[in-house]
Write an enzyme that holds these catalytic residues in place. Structure first.
Site: not given
Ligand code: NAP
Length: 260
Positions: A19, A91, A142, A155, A186, A188, A190
């Site tokens: 992202i 990020n 998130s 997390y 939500a 993505v 990666t």
């Protein structure tokens, strides 16, 4: 629409891939100067090369944000090389699976520290420069902060705290006209997401199960879709938007599960 980001220096923490990488590319396409921070020189230098080939601006800054003093050093280095900081994108993070059962107090504290501390450090060290530029901060949190996931207490705690800090900093920074917003991705695809999927016995089946529950289009969100929202929020085109949480997720968090 001209986002007026030309030549503006935007620090993207964890901006070499995933992202963050998409946000770095979008900033560069808008004429801005993304400075992407990551640990691995391989991915950082390859993004630098990709932008150079397209005649776009941007540079890699190496650093591990979980190490003491990296944030301070990164900000000093950036200001020395580029003269100003217009915006900060917090990020970098890792869904490290430290839960109540698979975890202990020490691993929980470590997970919260690794996912949260550098968000504060970067904002703290960038602040004098953001005051000068009247810039802004964008925190990537998130959906886990709102929905939970199970098995990832550290997390989840850090992602929730990032939302709390978004409002707290938006309040504290009102006198300087510095805006602070958050995006909650939500699903993505990666490198981080791939490695999470691989933790399941049948990762393809798990992926199909998730996709089937994403209301809009039954598909994953593309990293460019997160990045397009990010550059708008970073730009002065969103000049009266602060303290907001955004969910670019095809309705995953907010729509009724029974919708087909
Ligand atoms: P990713 O694919 O793992 O990319 C993370 C980026 O951060 C990389 O550039 C990585 O580069 C860098 N990074 C990681 N740890 C770092 C550290 N300690 N110091 C400096 N750089 C570091 O992750 P992603 O999926 O794009 O996730 C980005 C953000 O979105 C995270 O905050 C994550 O929680 C959030 N998010 C993602 C999803 C999703 O579906 N993907 C969903 C919800 C929230 P190096 O490895 O070279 O350091």
């Amino acid at each position: 629409m001209d986002l007026k980001l030309k030549d503006k220096v935007i620090l993207v923490i964890g901006g070499t891939q995933g992202i963050g990488g998409a946000i770095s590319r979008a900033v560069a396409r808008e004429g801005g100067v993304p400075l992407f921070v990551g640990r691995n020189p391989g991915s950082g230098e390859s993004l630098e090369e990709e932008l150079r080939e397209k005649n776009l601006q941007g540079a890699f800054v190496q650093g591990d944000l979980n190490e003491i003093d990296t944030s301070k050093r990164v900000v000093e280095e950036v200001v020395q090389r580029f003269g100003h900081i217009y915006a900060l994108v917090n990020n970098a993070g890792i869904n490290d699976g430290v839960g109540l059962e698979k975890g202990n107090p020490a691993s929980f504290a470590n997970s919260v520290f690794n996912n949260l501390n550098h968000y504060y450090e970067m904002a703290h060290y960038c602040l004098p420069h953001l005051k000068i530029s009247q810039g802004n901060i964008l925190n990537i949190s998130s959906k886990v902060a709102l929905t939970g996931q199970g098995g990832t207490s550290g997390y989840a705690a850090a992602k929730g705290a990032q939302l709390a800090l978004t409002r707290e900093w938006a309040a504290e920074l009102l006198p300087y006209k510095i805006r602070v917003n958050a995006i909650m991705p939500a699903e993505v695809m990666t490198p981080l997401y791939k490695s999470w999927l691989e933790s399941f016995e049948d990762s393809e089946m798990k992926l199909q199960e998730i996709i089937s529950k994403i209301p809009l289009g039954k598909r994953m969100t593309k990293d460019e879709e997160i990045a397009d929202l990010a550059v708008f929020l970073l730009s002065e085109r969103s000049s009266h938007t602060t303290a907001q949480f955004f969910n670019p997720d095809g309705g995953y968090v907010h729509l009724d599960r029974s919708l087909t």
